[in-house]
Design a protein around this motif. Structure first.
Motif, PDB file in Angstrom:
ATOM      1  N   TRP A  31       0.821  -1.224   0.000  1.00  0.00           N
ATOM      2  CA  TRP A  31       0.000   0.000   0.000  1.00  0.00           C
ATOM      3  C   TRP A  31       0.843   1.258   0.000  1.00  0.00           C
ATOM      4  N   THR A  32       2.090   1.176   0.487  1.00  0.00           N
ATOM      5  CA  THR A  32       3.006   2.307   0.357  1.00  0.00           C
ATOM      6  C   THR A  32       4.394   1.779   0.023  1.00  0.00           C
ATOM      7  N   GLY A  96       1.943  -9.389   3.982  1.00  0.00           N
ATOM      8  CA  GLY A  96       1.484  -9.226   5.363  1.00  0.00           C
ATOM      9  C   GLY A  96       1.060  -7.804   5.709  1.00  0.00           C
ATOM     10  N   ARG A 103       2.435  -1.384  12.681  1.00  0.00           N
ATOM     11  CA  ARG A 103       2.075  -0.644  13.898  1.00  0.00           C
ATOM     12  C   ARG A 103       2.685  -1.314  15.133  1.00  0.00           C
ATOM     13  N   ARG A 129       6.133  11.207   0.011  1.00  0.00           N
ATOM     14  CA  ARG A 129       5.353  10.014   0.383  1.00  0.00           C
ATOM     15  C   ARG A 129       4.253  10.366   1.405  1.00  0.00           C
ATOM     16  N   LEU A 132       2.620   7.587   3.658  1.00  0.00           N
ATOM     17  CA  LEU A 132       3.494   7.125   4.739  1.00  0.00           C
ATOM     18  C   LEU A 132       3.662   8.209   5.815  1.00  0.00           C
TER      19      LEU A 132
HETATM   20  C1  LIG Z   1       4.983   1.296   6.164  1.00  0.00           C
HETATM   21  C2  LIG Z   1       4.784  -0.170   6.563  1.00  0.00           C
HETATM   22  C3  LIG Z   1       5.937  -0.631   7.417  1.00  0.00           C
HETATM   23  C4  LIG Z   1       3.479  -0.243   7.379  1.00  0.00           C
HETATM   24  O1  LIG Z   1       3.268  -1.583   7.787  1.00  0.00           O
HETATM   25  P1  LIG Z   1       1.803  -2.258   7.693  1.00  0.00           P
HETATM   26  O2  LIG Z   1       1.900  -3.549   8.414  1.00  0.00           O
HETATM   27  O3  LIG Z   1       1.362  -2.246   6.286  1.00  0.00           O
HETATM   28  O4  LIG Z   1       0.949  -1.176   8.519  1.00  0.00           O
HETATM   29  P2  LIG Z   1      -0.261  -1.445   9.517  1.00  0.00           P
HETATM   30  O5  LIG Z   1      -1.040  -2.640   9.075  1.00  0.00           O
HETATM   31  O6  LIG Z   1       0.228  -1.386  10.902  1.00  0.00           O
HETATM   32  O7  LIG Z   1      -1.105  -0.145   9.261  1.00  0.00           O
HETATM   33  C5  LIG Z   1      -1.824  -0.070   8.053  1.00  0.00           C
HETATM   34  C6  LIG Z   1      -2.187   1.342   7.884  1.00  0.00           C
HETATM   35  O8  LIG Z   1      -2.198   1.626   6.502  1.00  0.00           O
HETATM   36  C7  LIG Z   1      -3.372   2.228   6.152  1.00  0.00           C
HETATM   37  N1  LIG Z   1      -3.616   1.816   4.786  1.00  0.00           N
HETATM   38  C8  LIG Z   1      -3.875   0.595   4.330  1.00  0.00           C
HETATM   39  N2  LIG Z   1      -4.043   0.658   3.003  1.00  0.00           N
HETATM   40  C9  LIG Z   1      -3.850   1.943   2.648  1.00  0.00           C
HETATM   41  C10 LIG Z   1      -3.889   2.641   1.418  1.00  0.00           C
HETATM   42  N3  LIG Z   1      -4.166   2.013   0.272  1.00  0.00           N
HETATM   43  N4  LIG Z   1      -3.619   3.971   1.420  1.00  0.00           N
HETATM   44  C11 LIG Z   1      -3.349   4.629   2.555  1.00  0.00           C
HETATM   45  N5  LIG Z   1      -3.298   3.995   3.764  1.00  0.00           N
HETATM   46  C12 LIG Z   1      -3.561   2.686   3.790  1.00  0.00           C
HETATM   47  C13 LIG Z   1      -4.367   1.749   7.147  1.00  0.00           C
HETATM   48  O9  LIG Z   1      -5.414   2.658   7.235  1.00  0.00           O
HETATM   49  C14 LIG Z   1      -3.529   1.695   8.414  1.00  0.00           C
HETATM   50  O10 LIG Z   1      -3.392   2.979   8.973  1.00  0.00           O
HETATM   51  P3  LIG Z   1      -4.039   3.337  10.390  1.00  0.00           P
HETATM   52  O11 LIG Z   1      -3.661   2.225  11.333  1.00  0.00           O
HETATM   53  O12 LIG Z   1      -3.426   4.627  10.779  1.00  0.00           O
HETATM   54  O13 LIG Z   1      -5.491   3.396  10.118  1.00  0.00           O
HETATM   55  C15 LIG Z   1       4.661  -1.074   5.327  1.00  0.00           C
HETATM   56  O14 LIG Z   1       3.557  -0.703   4.558  1.00  0.00           O
HETATM   57  C16 LIG Z   1       5.890  -1.129   4.446  1.00  0.00           C
HETATM   58  O15 LIG Z   1       6.724  -1.990   4.613  1.00  0.00           O
HETATM   59  N6  LIG Z   1       6.022  -0.212   3.448  1.00  0.00           N
HETATM   60  C17 LIG Z   1       7.146  -0.220   2.523  1.00  0.00           C
HETATM   61  C18 LIG Z   1       8.461   0.145   3.166  1.00  0.00           C
HETATM   62  C19 LIG Z   1       8.485   1.561   3.685  1.00  0.00           C
HETATM   63  O16 LIG Z   1       8.143   2.485   2.992  1.00  0.00           O
HETATM   64  N7  LIG Z   1       8.888   1.723   4.955  1.00  0.00           N
HETATM   65  C20 LIG Z   1       8.959   3.010   5.637  1.00  0.00           C
HETATM   66  C21 LIG Z   1      10.139   3.775   5.217  1.00  0.00           C
HETATM   67  S1  LIG Z   1      10.401   5.266   6.182  1.00  0.00           S
END
Ligand SMILES: CC(C)(COP(=O)(O)OP(=O)(O)OC[C@H]1O[C@@H](n2cnc3c(N)ncnc32)[C@H](O)[C@@H]1OP(=O)(O)O)[C@@H](O)C(=O)NCCC(=O)NCCS
Length: 170
Positions: A31-32, A96, A103, A129, A132
């Motif tokens: 998602w990001t 996952g 979180r 971003r 994020l």
């Molecule tokens: C950023 C990351 C670590 C988050 O982990 P995750 O397990 O997906 O996150 P969580 O399940 O805990 O939280 C999901 C959140 O995403 C949000 N979400 C899910 N799908 C989404 C979408 N399509 N657009 C925006 N937000 C979205 C949810 O609303 C939730 O946010 P909230 O808890 O504030 O409501 C993960 O997505 C990732 O690995 N991203 C790629 C690597 C990266 O960019 N890392 C950070 C670098 S600084």
């Protein structure tokens, strides 16, 4: 969820997880991600091992469902001077994501460094971003106002990328 400090034998798995989460995997993304902004792999197991060796207090925290199961997510932590620690490379495997693992990892990272004396967590995010940045803001992080150019050793797909600094009092 088991949240534990990872060992040398986990680093190959962790590098794959980070590269897939940050830049995408076989055309799939979570998602990001930053695959539209930066090309190539984010890291390697050898680079992670070298960075750990160069930072004796640094560690990588990992999330698993079972002790001998795959690493589902991970995060890098190192002391950043004064009462601050730096958090980087937070990643959850594409399959996952969106189930609360990120979180939980972030909360566990904050608790771990607080137990080691930290009063503040710092991190950086590419300034474009927004999804994020919003996610970190909902977890209590704020923009410090500081930023730096994205490191020149990576191939960026857009000019002018900045790493924006965010932090949180623990
Ligand atoms: C950023 C990351 C670590 C988050 O982990 P995750 O397990 O997906 O996150 P969580 O399940 O805990 O939280 C999901 C959140 O995403 C949000 N979400 C899910 N799908 C989404 C979408 N399509 N657009 C925006 N937000 C979205 C949810 O609303 C939730 O946010 P909230 O808890 O504030 O409501 C993960 O997505 C990732 O690995 N991203 C790629 C690597 C990266 O960019 N890392 C950070 C670098 S600084």
């Amino acid at each position: 969820m088991l949240l534990k400090i990872l060992e040398a034998g986990d680093l190959a798995q962790v590098a794959d997880l980070i590269n897939g989460a940050y830049r995408g995997e076989g055309g799939r993304t979570g998602w990001t991600h930053e695959g539209h902004l930066v090309a190539g792999n984010r890291t390697t197991a050898a680079e992670l091992a070298a960075d750990l060796a160069a930072n004796p207090q640094a560690l990588i925290l990992g999330a698993r469902h079972e002790a001998d199961g795959p690493v589902l997510g991970s995060v890098w932590l190192n002391p950043a001077g004064g009462d601050a620690w730096y958090l980087g490379l937070l990643a959850v495997g594409i399959d996952g994501q969106g189930r609360g693992i990120g979180r939980q990892l972030l909360a566990a990272a904050e608790a771990l460094v607080a137990a080691r004396g930290a009063r503040r967590m710092r991190l950086t995010v590419i300034h474009l971003r927004d999804d994020l940045i919003g996610w970190y803001e909902r977890r209590g992080y704020g923009r410090t106002g500081a930023s730096e150019p994205f490191p020149a050793e990576y191939t960026t797909l857009q000019d002018g990328l900045q790493l924006m600094h965010m932090d949180k009092a623990l």
